[in-house]
Scaffold this motif. Structure first.
Motif, PDB file in Angstrom:
ATOM      1  N   LEU A   1     -80.929  -8.027   7.720  1.00 54.31           N
ATOM      2  CA  LEU A   1     -81.482  -6.737   8.091  1.00 54.31           C
ATOM      3  C   LEU A   1     -81.015  -6.338   9.484  1.00 54.31           C
ATOM      4  CD1 LEU A   1     -85.183  -7.237   6.937  1.00 54.31           C
ATOM      5  CD2 LEU A   1     -83.436  -5.901   5.759  1.00 54.31           C
ATOM      6  N   GLY A   2     -81.041  -5.038   9.737  1.00 56.23           N
ATOM      7  CA  GLY A   2     -80.753  -4.515  11.050  1.00 56.23           C
ATOM      8  C   GLY A   2     -82.026  -4.179  11.796  1.00 56.23           C
ATOM      9  N   TYR A   3     -82.022  -4.407  13.122  1.00 60.39           N
ATOM     10  CA  TYR A   3     -83.191  -4.167  13.962  1.00 60.39           C
ATOM     11  C   TYR A   3     -82.777  -3.443  15.233  1.00 60.39           C
ATOM     12  CZ  TYR A   3     -85.661  -7.546  11.022  1.00 60.39           C
ATOM     13  OH  TYR A   3     -86.239  -8.201   9.959  1.00 60.39           O
ATOM     14  N   TRP A   4     -83.712  -2.685  15.777  1.00 65.15           N
ATOM     15  CA  TRP A   4     -83.526  -1.978  17.038  1.00 65.15           C
ATOM     16  C   TRP A   4     -84.581  -2.405  18.040  1.00 65.15           C
ATOM     17  CZ3 TRP A   4     -79.511   1.098  18.367  1.00 65.15           C
ATOM     18  CH2 TRP A   4     -78.721   1.623  17.348  1.00 65.15           C
ATOM     19  N   GLY A   5     -84.174  -2.559  19.289  1.00 63.07           N
ATOM     20  CA  GLY A   5     -85.119  -2.730  20.372  1.00 63.07           C
ATOM     21  C   GLY A   5     -85.716  -1.393  20.773  1.00 63.07           C
ATOM     22  N   GLN A   6     -86.714  -1.432  21.648  1.00 62.72           N
ATOM     23  CA  GLN A   6     -87.410  -0.206  22.037  1.00 62.72           C
ATOM     24  C   GLN A   6     -86.651   0.604  23.088  1.00 62.72           C
ATOM     25  OE1 GLN A   6     -88.098  -3.110  23.415  1.00 62.72           O
ATOM     26  NE2 GLN A   6     -88.199  -2.628  25.600  1.00 62.72           N
ATOM     27  N   GLY A   7     -85.686   0.007  23.734  1.00 57.80           N
ATOM     28  CA  GLY A   7     -84.887   0.693  24.732  1.00 57.80           C
ATOM     29  C   GLY A   7     -85.322   0.391  26.149  1.00 57.80           C
ATOM     30  N   THR A   8     -84.355   0.386  27.057  1.00 58.26           N
ATOM     31  CA  THR A   8     -84.628   0.193  28.473  1.00 58.26           C
ATOM     32  C   THR A   8     -83.824   1.214  29.273  1.00 58.26           C
ATOM     33  OG1 THR A   8     -84.667  -1.438  30.279  1.00 58.26           O
ATOM     34  CG2 THR A   8     -82.822  -1.570  28.743  1.00 58.26           C
ATOM     35  N   GLN A   9     -84.455   1.804  30.279  1.00 54.08           N
ATOM     36  CA  GLN A   9     -83.832   2.872  31.059  1.00 54.08           C
ATOM     37  C   GLN A   9     -82.912   2.297  32.119  1.00 54.08           C
ATOM     38  OE1 GLN A   9     -84.226   6.414  30.823  1.00 54.08           O
ATOM     39  NE2 GLN A   9     -82.502   6.385  32.281  1.00 54.08           N
ATOM     40  N   VAL A  10     -81.704   2.839  32.185  1.00 51.50           N
ATOM     41  CA  VAL A  10     -80.755   2.546  33.256  1.00 51.50           C
ATOM     42  C   VAL A  10     -80.468   3.852  33.985  1.00 51.50           C
ATOM     43  CG1 VAL A  10     -78.405   1.841  33.830  1.00 51.50           C
ATOM     44  CG2 VAL A  10     -79.717   0.568  32.115  1.00 51.50           C
ATOM     45  N   THR A  11     -80.723   3.871  35.285  1.00 50.78           N
ATOM     46  CA  THR A  11     -80.488   5.055  36.099  1.00 50.78           C
ATOM     47  C   THR A  11     -79.557   4.702  37.239  1.00 50.78           C
ATOM     48  OG1 THR A  11     -82.687   5.945  35.581  1.00 50.78           O
ATOM     49  CG2 THR A  11     -81.536   6.881  37.481  1.00 50.78           C
ATOM     50  N   VAL A  12     -78.446   5.416  37.345  1.00 50.89           N
ATOM     51  CA  VAL A  12     -77.459   5.205  38.397  1.00 50.89           C
ATOM     52  C   VAL A  12     -77.478   6.439  39.285  1.00 50.89           C
ATOM     53  CG1 VAL A  12     -75.088   4.624  38.958  1.00 50.89           C
ATOM     54  CG2 VAL A  12     -76.100   3.829  36.803  1.00 50.89           C
ATOM     55  N   SER A  13     -77.991   6.293  40.492  1.00 55.78           N
ATOM     56  CA  SER A  13     -78.168   7.443  41.369  1.00 55.78           C
ATOM     57  C   SER A  13     -78.306   6.987  42.807  1.00 55.78           C
ATOM     58  CB  SER A  13     -79.416   8.234  40.961  1.00 55.78           C
ATOM     59  OG  SER A  13     -79.622   9.348  41.809  1.00 55.78           O
ATOM     60  N   LEU A  14     -77.936   7.891  43.732  1.00 58.94           N
ATOM     61  CA  LEU A  14     -78.144   7.625  45.144  1.00 58.94           C
ATOM     62  C   LEU A  14     -79.599   7.820  45.506  1.00 58.94           C
ATOM     63  CD1 LEU A  14     -74.997   9.430  46.605  1.00 58.94           C
ATOM     64  CD2 LEU A  14     -75.377   6.960  46.456  1.00 58.94           C
TER      65      LEU A  14
ATOM     66  N   CYS B   1     -80.842  -2.150  22.256  1.00 59.09           N
ATOM     67  CA  CYS B   1     -80.205  -3.275  21.604  1.00 59.09           C
ATOM     68  C   CYS B   1     -80.301  -3.120  20.093  1.00 59.09           C
ATOM     69  CB  CYS B   1     -80.873  -4.576  22.044  1.00 59.09           C
ATOM     70  SG  CYS B   1     -80.211  -6.069  21.269  1.00 59.09           S
ATOM     71  N   ASN B   2     -79.236  -3.472  19.410  1.00 56.33           N
ATOM     72  CA  ASN B   2     -79.209  -3.495  17.954  1.00 56.33           C
ATOM     73  C   ASN B   2     -78.727  -4.859  17.492  1.00 56.33           C
ATOM     74  OD1 ASN B   2     -77.180  -2.968  15.363  1.00 56.33           O
ATOM     75  ND2 ASN B   2     -79.150  -1.925  15.191  1.00 56.33           N
ATOM     76  N   ALA B   3     -79.354  -5.378  16.442  1.00 53.82           N
ATOM     77  CA  ALA B   3     -78.973  -6.682  15.930  1.00 53.82           C
ATOM     78  C   ALA B   3     -79.002  -6.690  14.423  1.00 53.82           C
ATOM     79  CB  ALA B   3     -79.902  -7.769  16.475  1.00 53.82           C
ATOM     80  N   VAL B   4     -78.002  -7.297  13.831  1.00 60.48           N
ATOM     81  CA  VAL B   4     -77.980  -7.579  12.405  1.00 60.48           C
ATOM     82  C   VAL B   4     -78.249  -9.068  12.256  1.00 60.48           C
ATOM     83  CG1 VAL B   4     -76.651  -7.532  10.277  1.00 60.48           C
ATOM     84  CG2 VAL B   4     -76.360  -5.708  11.974  1.00 60.48           C
ATOM     85  N   LEU B   5     -79.374  -9.394  11.647  1.00 57.98           N
ATOM     86  CA  LEU B   5     -79.868 -10.762  11.612  1.00 57.98           C
ATOM     87  C   LEU B   5     -79.996 -11.267  10.191  1.00 57.98           C
ATOM     88  CD1 LEU B   5     -82.802 -10.284  14.151  1.00 57.98           C
ATOM     89  CD2 LEU B   5     -80.494 -11.078  14.671  1.00 57.98           C
ATOM     90  N   THR B   6     -79.698 -12.542  10.006  1.00 56.14           N
ATOM     91  CA  THR B   6     -79.982 -13.235   8.764  1.00 56.14           C
ATOM     92  C   THR B   6     -81.223 -14.086   8.973  1.00 56.14           C
ATOM     93  OG1 THR B   6     -77.665 -13.280   8.071  1.00 56.14           O
ATOM     94  CG2 THR B   6     -79.149 -14.862   7.047  1.00 56.14           C
ATOM     95  N   LEU B   7     -82.246 -13.846   8.173  1.00 53.22           N
ATOM     96  CA  LEU B   7     -83.501 -14.561   8.307  1.00 53.22           C
ATOM     97  C   LEU B   7     -83.476 -15.858   7.506  1.00 53.22           C
ATOM     98  CD1 LEU B   7     -85.984 -11.554   8.025  1.00 53.22           C
ATOM     99  CD2 LEU B   7     -84.679 -12.367  10.005  1.00 53.22           C
ATOM    100  N   VAL B   8     -84.507 -16.666   7.707  1.00 53.68           N
ATOM    101  CA  VAL B   8     -84.548 -17.965   7.045  1.00 53.68           C
ATOM    102  C   VAL B   8     -84.672 -17.833   5.532  1.00 53.68           C
ATOM    103  CG1 VAL B   8     -85.421 -19.188   9.046  1.00 53.68           C
ATOM    104  CG2 VAL B   8     -87.037 -18.144   7.448  1.00 53.68           C
ATOM    105  N   ASP B   9     -85.130 -16.695   5.037  1.00 48.27           N
ATOM    106  CA  ASP B   9     -85.198 -16.463   3.595  1.00 48.27           C
ATOM    107  C   ASP B   9     -83.907 -15.874   3.039  1.00 48.27           C
ATOM    108  OD1 ASP B   9     -87.190 -13.364   3.554  1.00 48.27           O
ATOM    109  OD2 ASP B   9     -85.251 -13.856   4.451  1.00 48.27           O
ATOM    110  N   SER B  10     -82.867 -15.845   3.850  1.00 46.26           N
ATOM    111  CA  SER B  10     -81.512 -15.426   3.491  1.00 46.26           C
ATOM    112  C   SER B  10     -81.328 -13.915   3.416  1.00 46.26           C
ATOM    113  CB  SER B  10     -81.054 -16.056   2.178  1.00 46.26           C
ATOM    114  OG  SER B  10     -81.024 -17.471   2.272  1.00 46.26           O
ATOM    115  N   THR B  11     -82.324 -13.140   3.779  1.00 47.25           N
ATOM    116  CA  THR B  11     -82.156 -11.696   3.825  1.00 47.25           C
ATOM    117  C   THR B  11     -81.455 -11.293   5.119  1.00 47.25           C
ATOM    118  OG1 THR B  11     -84.348 -11.345   4.805  1.00 47.25           O
ATOM    119  CG2 THR B  11     -84.185 -11.300   2.409  1.00 47.25           C
TER     120      THR B  11
END
Length: 120
Positions: free
Chosen positions: A107-120, A95-105
């Protein structure tokens, strides 16, 4: 402290469905845009889907018609509904997010990631 919390990854059979969610927490005033990227081993990271606070969306051609992105502005949360999953969808989704904080700055942030596996 600003954090992105991701959930919903796992193992699913081809043709199945998963729903990923990403919630931003902290001293956040609003979000400008949030989206999902994915990266498979040996592959470059690519945009899967993104959405603005106003509801405008953008999808990779490979997922259009199968995936749907939505948001909850009040909760600074984005959800990715993934249907008709294919083995080539297997990747780490971040996940990626561009956020405006309460101090009006802004910034961009990244999540740590989650694995998706599609397989039989």
């Amino acid at each position: 402290q600003v954090q992105l919390v991701e959930s919903g990854g796992g193992l699913v059979q081809p043709g199945g469905s998963l729903r990923l969610s990403c919630a931003a927490s902290g001293s956040i005033f609003s979000f400008n845009a949030m989206g999902w990227y994915r990266q498979a081993p040996g592959k470059q990271r690519e945009l899967v889907a993104a959405i603005t606070s106003g509801g405008d969306t953008n999808y990779a051609d490979s997922v259009k018609g199968r995936f749907t992105i939505s948001r909850d502005n009040a909760k600074s949360t984005v959800t990715l509904q993934m249907n008709s999953l294919k083995p080539e969808d297997t990747a780490v989704y971040c996940c990626n997010a561009v956020l405006t904080l309460v101090d009006s700055t802004t910034l961009g942030y990244w999540g740590q990631g989650t694995q998706v596996t599609v397989s039989l």
